[in-house]
Motif scaffolding. Structure first.
Motif, PDB file in Angstrom:
ATOM      1  N   ASP A  79      12.162  47.106  82.884  1.00  0.00           N
ATOM      2  CA  ASP A  79      13.576  46.985  82.541  1.00  0.00           C
ATOM      3  C   ASP A  79      14.467  47.647  83.586  1.00  0.00           C
ATOM      4  N   ASN A  80      13.947  48.619  84.312  1.00  0.00           N
ATOM      5  CA  ASN A  80      14.731  49.355  85.293  1.00  0.00           C
ATOM      6  C   ASN A  80      14.598  48.805  86.711  1.00  0.00           C
ATOM      7  N   ARG A  81      13.758  47.794  86.899  1.00  0.00           N
ATOM      8  CA  ARG A  81      13.538  47.264  88.248  1.00  0.00           C
ATOM      9  C   ARG A  81      14.759  46.495  88.742  1.00  0.00           C
ATOM     10  N   VAL A  82      14.982  46.591  90.058  1.00  0.00           N
ATOM     11  CA  VAL A  82      16.060  45.862  90.707  1.00  0.00           C
ATOM     12  C   VAL A  82      15.447  45.082  91.859  1.00  0.00           C
ATOM     13  N   PHE A  83      15.900  43.841  92.018  1.00  0.00           N
ATOM     14  CA  PHE A  83      15.402  42.979  93.072  1.00  0.00           C
ATOM     15  C   PHE A  83      16.535  42.631  94.020  1.00  0.00           C
ATOM     16  N   VAL A  84      16.185  42.282  95.239  1.00  0.00           N
ATOM     17  CA  VAL A  84      17.165  41.861  96.230  1.00  0.00           C
ATOM     18  C   VAL A  84      16.906  40.395  96.551  1.00  0.00           C
ATOM     19  N   TYR A  85      17.928  39.574  96.346  1.00  0.00           N
ATOM     20  CA  TYR A  85      17.873  38.161  96.715  1.00  0.00           C
ATOM     21  C   TYR A  85      18.489  38.012  98.095  1.00  0.00           C
ATOM     22  N   SER A 105      16.625  42.129  84.351  1.00  0.00           N
ATOM     23  CA  SER A 105      17.085  41.422  83.149  1.00  0.00           C
ATOM     24  C   SER A 105      17.995  40.239  83.463  1.00  0.00           C
ATOM     25  N   ARG A 106      18.507  40.143  84.706  1.00  0.00           N
ATOM     26  CA  ARG A 106      19.437  39.068  85.050  1.00  0.00           C
ATOM     27  C   ARG A 106      18.876  38.109  86.098  1.00  0.00           C
ATOM     28  N   LEU A 107      17.578  38.157  86.386  1.00  0.00           N
ATOM     29  CA  LEU A 107      17.000  37.302  87.431  1.00  0.00           C
ATOM     30  C   LEU A 107      17.244  35.818  87.171  1.00  0.00           C
ATOM     31  N   ASN A 108      16.936  35.332  85.987  1.00  0.00           N
ATOM     32  CA  ASN A 108      17.122  33.908  85.686  1.00  0.00           C
ATOM     33  C   ASN A 108      18.586  33.501  85.763  1.00  0.00           C
ATOM     34  N   GLU A 109      19.452  34.306  85.203  1.00  0.00           N
ATOM     35  CA  GLU A 109      20.888  34.016  85.219  1.00  0.00           C
ATOM     36  C   GLU A 109      21.417  33.932  86.650  1.00  0.00           C
ATOM     37  N   GLN A 110      21.029  34.899  87.489  1.00  0.00           N
ATOM     38  CA  GLN A 110      21.515  34.922  88.866  1.00  0.00           C
ATOM     39  C   GLN A 110      20.940  33.754  89.670  1.00  0.00           C
ATOM     40  N   THR A 111      19.693  33.389  89.423  1.00  0.00           N
ATOM     41  CA  THR A 111      19.085  32.246  90.112  1.00  0.00           C
ATOM     42  C   THR A 111      19.859  30.973  89.804  1.00  0.00           C
ATOM     43  N   ARG A 112      20.183  30.746  88.552  1.00  0.00           N
ATOM     44  CA  ARG A 112      20.957  29.560  88.170  1.00  0.00           C
ATOM     45  C   ARG A 112      22.347  29.586  88.797  1.00  0.00           C
ATOM     46  N   ARG A 113      22.958  30.740  88.839  1.00  0.00           N
ATOM     47  CA  ARG A 113      24.298  30.872  89.405  1.00  0.00           C
ATOM     48  C   ARG A 113      24.304  30.546  90.898  1.00  0.00           C
ATOM     49  N   ILE A 114      23.341  31.085  91.630  1.00  0.00           N
ATOM     50  CA  ILE A 114      23.251  30.826  93.071  1.00  0.00           C
ATOM     51  C   ILE A 114      23.045  29.340  93.326  1.00  0.00           C
ATOM     52  N   THR A 115      22.176  28.724  92.564  1.00  0.00           N
ATOM     53  CA  THR A 115      21.920  27.288  92.706  1.00  0.00           C
ATOM     54  C   THR A 115      23.175  26.483  92.395  1.00  0.00           C
ATOM     55  N   ARG A 116      23.865  26.851  91.348  1.00  0.00           N
ATOM     56  CA  ARG A 116      25.093  26.158  90.952  1.00  0.00           C
ATOM     57  C   ARG A 116      26.171  26.261  92.034  1.00  0.00           C
ATOM     58  N   LEU A 117      26.210  27.381  92.755  1.00  0.00           N
ATOM     59  CA  LEU A 117      27.194  27.585  93.811  1.00  0.00           C
ATOM     60  C   LEU A 117      26.770  26.950  95.141  1.00  0.00           C
ATOM     61  N   GLY A 118      25.590  26.323  95.171  1.00  0.00           N
ATOM     62  CA  GLY A 118      25.147  25.623  96.368  1.00  0.00           C
ATOM     63  C   GLY A 118      24.322  26.459  97.324  1.00  0.00           C
ATOM     64  N   GLY A 119      23.860  27.613  96.900  1.00  0.00           N
ATOM     65  CA  GLY A 119      23.070  28.483  97.765  1.00  0.00           C
ATOM     66  C   GLY A 119      21.581  28.202  97.668  1.00  0.00           C
TER      67      GLY A 119
END
Length: 72
Positions: A7-13, A44-58
């Protein structure tokens, strides 16, 4: 509430291909077409951020833990 280590892990995209637009203007950082940007994302936000980046064209070039050590 009990929290686990994951729960405390942070990832860098590492993200390329994002364009400055009305949607990306809401980000707290500028976007340049010529390079990649790096975004810190809590586990906790990996899936949400992945969808957001894809939606923005990244394109997500790399995902790694924030505390990953670099081995030479």
């Amino acid at each position: 509430m009990i929290t686990s280590a994951k729960d405390n892990r942070v990832f860098v995209y590492e993200v390329s291909g994002l364009r400055q637009s009305d949607a990306t203007d809401l980000n707290g950082y500028p976007i340049r077409n010529s390079s990649s940007i790096f975004v810190k994302v809590p586990f906790s936000r990996l899936n949400e951020q992945t969808r957001r980046i894809t939606r923005l064209g990244g394109t997500i070039v790399d995902v790694r833990p924030l505390n990953a050590s670099t081995e030479g």
